[in-house]
Design a protein around this motif. Structure first.
Motif, PDB file in Angstrom:
ATOM      1  N   GLY A 193      91.677  49.911   7.918  1.00  0.00           N
ATOM      2  CA  GLY A 193      91.525  48.695   7.128  1.00  0.00           C
ATOM      3  C   GLY A 193      91.794  48.932   5.662  1.00  0.00           C
ATOM      4  O   GLY A 193      92.429  48.113   4.988  1.00  0.00           O
ATOM      5  N   CYS A 194      91.312  50.046   5.128  1.00  0.00           N
ATOM      6  CA  CYS A 194      91.572  50.369   3.724  1.00  0.00           C
ATOM      7  C   CYS A 194      93.069  50.491   3.461  1.00  0.00           C
ATOM      8  O   CYS A 194      93.586  49.979   2.450  1.00  0.00           O
ATOM      9  N   LYS A 195      93.758  51.167   4.357  1.00  0.00           N
ATOM     10  CA  LYS A 195      95.188  51.367   4.171  1.00  0.00           C
ATOM     11  C   LYS A 195      95.938  50.047   4.254  1.00  0.00           C
ATOM     12  O   LYS A 195      96.835  49.757   3.438  1.00  0.00           O
ATOM     13  N   GLY A 431      89.902  61.360   8.470  1.00  0.00           N
ATOM     14  CA  GLY A 431      90.888  60.310   8.719  1.00  0.00           C
ATOM     15  C   GLY A 431      91.286  59.522   7.494  1.00  0.00           C
ATOM     16  O   GLY A 431      92.088  58.586   7.591  1.00  0.00           O
ATOM     17  N   GLU A 432      90.777  59.899   6.323  1.00  0.00           N
ATOM     18  CA  GLU A 432      91.101  59.195   5.082  1.00  0.00           C
ATOM     19  C   GLU A 432      92.617  59.278   4.832  1.00  0.00           C
ATOM     20  O   GLU A 432      93.195  60.359   4.864  1.00  0.00           O
ATOM     21  N   PRO A 433      93.287  58.126   4.614  1.00  0.00           N
ATOM     22  CA  PRO A 433      94.755  58.115   4.581  1.00  0.00           C
ATOM     23  C   PRO A 433      95.385  58.335   3.216  1.00  0.00           C
ATOM     24  O   PRO A 433      96.610  58.408   3.116  1.00  0.00           O
ATOM     25  N   PHE A 434      94.582  58.441   2.149  1.00  0.00           N
ATOM     26  CA  PHE A 434      95.124  58.518   0.798  1.00  0.00           C
ATOM     27  C   PHE A 434      95.062  59.943   0.263  1.00  0.00           C
ATOM     28  O   PHE A 434      94.176  60.717   0.623  1.00  0.00           O
ATOM     29  N   THR A 435      95.974  60.263  -0.649  1.00  0.00           N
ATOM     30  CA  THR A 435      96.010  61.577  -1.280  1.00  0.00           C
ATOM     31  C   THR A 435      96.144  61.403  -2.782  1.00  0.00           C
ATOM     32  O   THR A 435      97.040  60.687  -3.254  1.00  0.00           O
ATOM     33  N   SER A 436      95.262  62.047  -3.540  1.00  0.00           N
ATOM     34  CA  SER A 436      95.334  61.961  -4.996  1.00  0.00           C
ATOM     35  C   SER A 436      96.530  62.748  -5.508  1.00  0.00           C
ATOM     36  O   SER A 436      96.804  63.861  -5.057  1.00  0.00           O
ATOM     37  N   THR A 437      97.240  62.160  -6.451  1.00  0.00           N
ATOM     38  CA  THR A 437      98.418  62.824  -7.024  1.00  0.00           C
ATOM     39  C   THR A 437      98.205  63.217  -8.484  1.00  0.00           C
ATOM     40  O   THR A 437      99.113  63.750  -9.116  1.00  0.00           O
ATOM     41  N   ASP A 438      96.999  62.957  -9.018  1.00  0.00           N
ATOM     42  CA  ASP A 438      96.752  63.196 -10.443  1.00  0.00           C
ATOM     43  C   ASP A 438      95.613  64.192 -10.626  1.00  0.00           C
ATOM     44  O   ASP A 438      94.444  63.847 -10.520  1.00  0.00           O
TER      45      ASP A 438
END
Length: 518
Positions: A193-195, A431-438
């Protein structure tokens, strides 16, 4: 519910949700909506401008001018910041700002953060007279902002309100194979749902990016240095700012400090122990007063509370809720921890537990709703969703459900009452779909920053005192000021020694003595 409870709880939003407490969730989907209008379920899609590369640079954002307009008795505006600081031309979001003007001789702007992560700062400014002493309000424009992904600042979205009801009501300690299976499915649905609902924005709501936003805000306010007062998670945000922009760091006060070096697991253990300490202090106070309704000793009182939770786990309690909701064990947990944030609120816990022991879950349900910012059948902000997204961007480490029992021993040692709940919280980012890029692995020591005042309270449930000690040791320019007492955070809690030290620094620039105890 009185304003007194609002002050004690909202301004110091707990970290406990970061552990994934309330892992159960039933996802009710809705279609994407880029119109910026509320969805059918009352949620608001992120307000973004993502038309593609527009050629803007970081300097363009720094040069913007704020246009304030009246909003009630305060002033409001928005600040535009890039979605991705590594690609500032690829789109922007708007952050909601609110300020209350200095009532006396103004010395500058004081930016504040109430904690979370996920709590909106604008609402804190709206009730500034309850959070800040008159001396501080006379000297500063108090400026609050909803950090990116929260409040009205392009809020991340994961669940409809009805699904969020199920999420927070779920058993935080699933103890049957069926409950564990359901928890796994619910967690997967939450992240899906977050994604689906948050899209690209979900990968750009990290603490580092929020700290970068604060420097753009500093420039837009016309301040050479950032003066800042942060509570709870706001201390991590402030320390991150000092690391990224030491040359722009002004007078920082970090209250209810978090150890920025702790792993997710160690942080969960620390907080489990903190809430156990707070609960024991509450029960001890009841026993000391005589004729304690929980029992004639601390152990007896804790046994009564654990027995109540076990009973509710088996059979949720009826309530007087107009929607017909029952008090589940998940809601009972939040109702139990909410009043532990401030000693002045222990009477609410008395009322809630007495009623629950008599079979009425109404008061504990009200307290749980208060914790989750639920009013009139809806959620007034997205803090319950944002906290997981932000924390998992900052530290995506997690374990799988089948690894949780192996953690029970350590966590129950830290907290016999809450240990298993916090152990299950270690699955939060699975299962968290996000990756920090900063700067995902930023190490914090604040080298080169001006003096930073770190406040810690000895029996703080949400950010245990030892974490304030650790933050003060890690920040090169920090001094530690201690409040002896119960409850979360120290400033404006009736301790004149603490308040005098904070005001002397923020208003006059006088650094408190390192090691001061109040």
């Amino acid at each position: 519910m009185s304003k007194k409870l609002i002050v004690a709880v909202v301004v110091v939003w707990a970290l406990v949700l970061a552990g994934g407490v309330g892992i159960g969730v039933v996802l009710l989907t809705r279609g994407d909506d880029d119109s910026g209008k509320p969805g059918a379920d009352g949620s608001t899609p992120p307000s973004t401008k993502t038309q593609g590369p527009d050629g803007r640079t970081i300097e363009d954002f720094y040069q913007q001018k704020l246009s304030w307009s009246a909003c009630g008795s305060n002033e409001c505006t928005t600040l535009e910041v890039p979605i991705d600081y590594q690609k500032p031309g690829d789109g922007s979001i708007e952050l909601a700002l609110e300020r209350t003007k200095a009532t006396g001789t103004r010395i500058g702007s004081l930016v504040i953060n109430p904690g979370g992560p996920g709590a909106p700062g604008t609402s804190t400014v709206r009730d500034a007279q309850y959070y800040f002493a008159p001396e501080l309000m006379a000297a500063y424009d108090i400026v609050g902002f909803d950090p990116r992904g929260t409040g009205k600042s392009a809020p991340v979205d994961c669940l409809s309100d009805s699904a969020l009801d199920a999420y927070i009501a779920a058993d935080p300690d699933p103890d049957t194979p069926e409950e564990v299976k359901q928890a796994e499915e619910n967690s997967a649905d939450f992240w899906a749902g977050c994604k689906a609902r948050s899209g690209t924005l979900g990968g750009h709501v990290s603490t580092v990016e929020a700290a970068r936003d604060m420097d753009v805000l500093r420039a837009a306010l016309g301040e050479d240095k950032l003066d800042y007062l942060g509570f709870s998670y706001g201390t991590r945000l402030g320390a991150t700012y000092a690391e990224l922009y030491p040359e722009n760091t002004g007078r920082l006060v970090l209250d209810g400090a978090i150890d920025p070096s702790l792993s997710s697991r160690d942080g969960a253990l620390s907080q489990a122990a903190g809430f156990e300490t707070a609960l024991r202090s509450y029960v001890q106070s009841c026993v000391d007063a005589g004729s304690c309704f929980l029992g004639d000793s601390v152990d007896a009182g804790l046994s009564t509370i654990k027995g109540l939770l076990d009973t509710i786990d088996k059979e949720p309690l009826t309530t007087k809720d107009p929607e017909g909701r029952k008090l589940t064990v998940g809601l009972a947990f939040y109702g139990l921890i909410t009043p532990l944030y401030a000693k002045d609120n222990w009477s609410y816990l008395d009322d809630g537990l007495k009623a629950a022991l008599d079979g009425d879950g109404s008061t504990l349900l009200t307290l749980a709703d208060f914790y989750g910012s639920r009013e009139g059948g809806r959620y007034t902000d997205n803090s319950l969703e944002a906290i997981s997204v932000i924390n998992c961007l900052d530290d995506p480490w997690s374990i799988t459900p089948d690894e949780v029992p192996g953690q029970f021993s350590d966590f129950e040692k830290a907290s016999p009452t809450f240990g298993k709940v916090f152990a299950w919280g270690l699955t939060a980012c699975d299962g968290e779909p996000f990756t920090s890029t900063d700067e995902p692995d930023l190490k914090i020591d604040g080298s080169g920053a001006a003096p930073i005042v770190v406040l810690g309270t000895t029996r703080d449930p949400a950010t245990p005192y030892k974490e304030a000690v650790a933050m003060a040791q890690q920040l090169e320019s920090a001094v530690l000021v201690t409040r002896e007492g119960d409850g979360h955070t120290a400033y404006n809690k009736g301790n004149s020694c603490i308040d005098d030290a904070v005001h002397a620094y923020l208003i006059e620039g006088t650094v408190p003595r390192d090691g001061l105890k109040c």
